[in-house]
Write a protein that holds these residues in place. Structure first.
Motif, short mmCIF file in Angstrom:
data_model
loop_
_atom_site.label_atom_id
_atom_site.label_comp_id
_atom_site.label_asym_id
_atom_site.label_seq_id
_atom_site.Cartn_x
_atom_site.Cartn_y
_atom_site.Cartn_z
N GLU A 127 57.27 -7.40 -27.18
CA GLU A 127 57.93 -8.19 -26.13
C GLU A 127 57.23 -8.10 -24.78
O GLU A 127 57.68 -8.71 -23.81
CB GLU A 127 59.39 -7.73 -25.98
N GLY A 128 56.15 -7.30 -24.69
CA GLY A 128 55.36 -7.30 -23.46
C GLY A 128 55.23 -5.98 -22.72
O GLY A 128 54.13 -5.60 -22.36
N PRO A 129 56.34 -5.29 -22.47
CA PRO A 129 56.21 -4.07 -21.66
C PRO A 129 55.48 -2.95 -22.39
O PRO A 129 55.47 -2.92 -23.63
CB PRO A 129 57.66 -3.65 -21.39
N THR A 130 54.90 -2.05 -21.61
CA THR A 130 54.27 -0.85 -22.16
C THR A 130 55.16 0.34 -21.82
O THR A 130 55.60 0.47 -20.68
CB THR A 130 52.87 -0.66 -21.56
N MET A 131 55.43 1.17 -22.81
CA MET A 131 56.28 2.33 -22.57
C MET A 131 55.61 3.63 -22.95
O MET A 131 54.85 3.70 -23.91
CB MET A 131 57.63 2.19 -23.29
N MET A 132 55.89 4.68 -22.17
CA MET A 132 55.40 6.01 -22.49
C MET A 132 56.30 6.58 -23.57
O MET A 132 57.53 6.51 -23.46
CB MET A 132 55.41 6.89 -21.26
N THR A 133 55.70 7.16 -24.60
CA THR A 133 56.49 7.60 -25.74
C THR A 133 55.71 8.64 -26.53
O THR A 133 54.65 9.10 -26.09
CB THR A 133 56.87 6.37 -26.61
N ASN A 134 56.25 9.03 -27.66
CA ASN A 134 55.56 9.92 -28.59
C ASN A 134 55.33 9.18 -29.90
O ASN A 134 56.14 8.36 -30.30
CB ASN A 134 56.39 11.17 -28.90
N ILE A 135 54.20 9.51 -30.56
CA ILE A 135 53.96 9.03 -31.92
C ILE A 135 54.27 10.19 -32.85
O ILE A 135 53.80 11.31 -32.64
CB ILE A 135 52.49 8.57 -32.11
N VAL A 136 55.07 9.92 -33.87
CA VAL A 136 55.58 11.00 -34.73
C VAL A 136 55.39 10.65 -36.20
O VAL A 136 55.09 9.51 -36.56
CB VAL A 136 57.08 11.26 -34.44
N ASP A 137 55.60 11.68 -37.03
CA ASP A 137 55.63 11.51 -38.50
C ASP A 137 54.33 10.91 -39.04
O ASP A 137 54.35 9.94 -39.81
CB ASP A 137 56.81 10.61 -38.92
N CYS A 138 53.20 11.47 -38.64
CA CYS A 138 51.93 10.93 -39.10
C CYS A 138 50.83 11.96 -38.89
O CYS A 138 51.06 13.01 -38.29
CB CYS A 138 51.59 9.64 -38.33
N ASP A 139 49.64 11.65 -39.39
CA ASP A 139 48.46 12.47 -39.15
C ASP A 139 47.92 12.11 -37.77
O ASP A 139 47.36 11.04 -37.57
CB ASP A 139 47.43 12.17 -40.24
N PHE A 140 48.11 13.01 -36.79
CA PHE A 140 47.76 12.69 -35.41
C PHE A 140 46.28 12.32 -35.26
O PHE A 140 45.92 11.47 -34.45
CB PHE A 140 48.07 13.88 -34.49
N ASP A 141 45.41 12.98 -36.02
CA ASP A 141 43.97 12.75 -35.86
C ASP A 141 43.53 11.38 -36.38
O ASP A 141 42.43 10.93 -36.10
CB ASP A 141 43.18 13.85 -36.56
#
Ligand SMILES: [Zn+2]
Length: 130
Positions: free
Chosen positions: A88-102
């Motif tokens: 929808e357009g906006p950028t938000m600060m957040t966390n990415i979870v449940d995955c291989d971070f690398d």
């Protein structure tokens, strides 16, 4: 995969209360402006683009892509801080979870997941690879 971090309950104020109430029902809302038409994050009563007070809650898809990220490897339980640009357009600060971070990449498609918070706090919006 890292263990789930404990997430403190978010601070809820009158400006964001409808967001958290919707989150408890599994719905992701953002705010949009009926004056300039643009959406924004985080939710504010006054549009940050045109300073109009004609803002309204809008259901959002919860899909987006990673704009930038950094893996916080020195934390006791490593986690990923990221900026995600919503469909929808906006950028938000957040966390990415449940995955291989690398394996995460800039531009990668992600989708919203609500994660429980401590106490009886409302669930917190985070993202995981789509
Ligand atoms: Zn506006």
């Amino acid at each position: 995969m890292a263990a789930d971090r404990k997430i403190p309950a978010p601070g809820v104020n009158p400006e964001t209360e409808p967001f958290w109430a919707a989150a408890r029902e599994g719905r992701f809302l953002i705010k949009g402006c009926t004056n300039c038409g643009r959406n924004h994050w985080y939710p504010r009563a006054v549009c940050p683009h045109c300073l109009s007070e004609k803002t309204e809650w809008r259901p959002a898809s919860g899909t987006g892509e990673i704009y930038s990220l950094s893996v916080m490897k020195r934390a006791p339980e490593p986690y990923v801080m990221a900026y995600v640009t919503l469909a929808e357009g906006p950028t938000m600060m957040t966390n990415i979870v449940d995955c291989d971070f690398d394996a995460l990449k800039i531009g990668q498609k992600v989708k919203l997941v609500f994660k429980p918070t401590e106490g009886d706090g409302p669930p917190f919006p985070m993202f995981t690879p789509a």
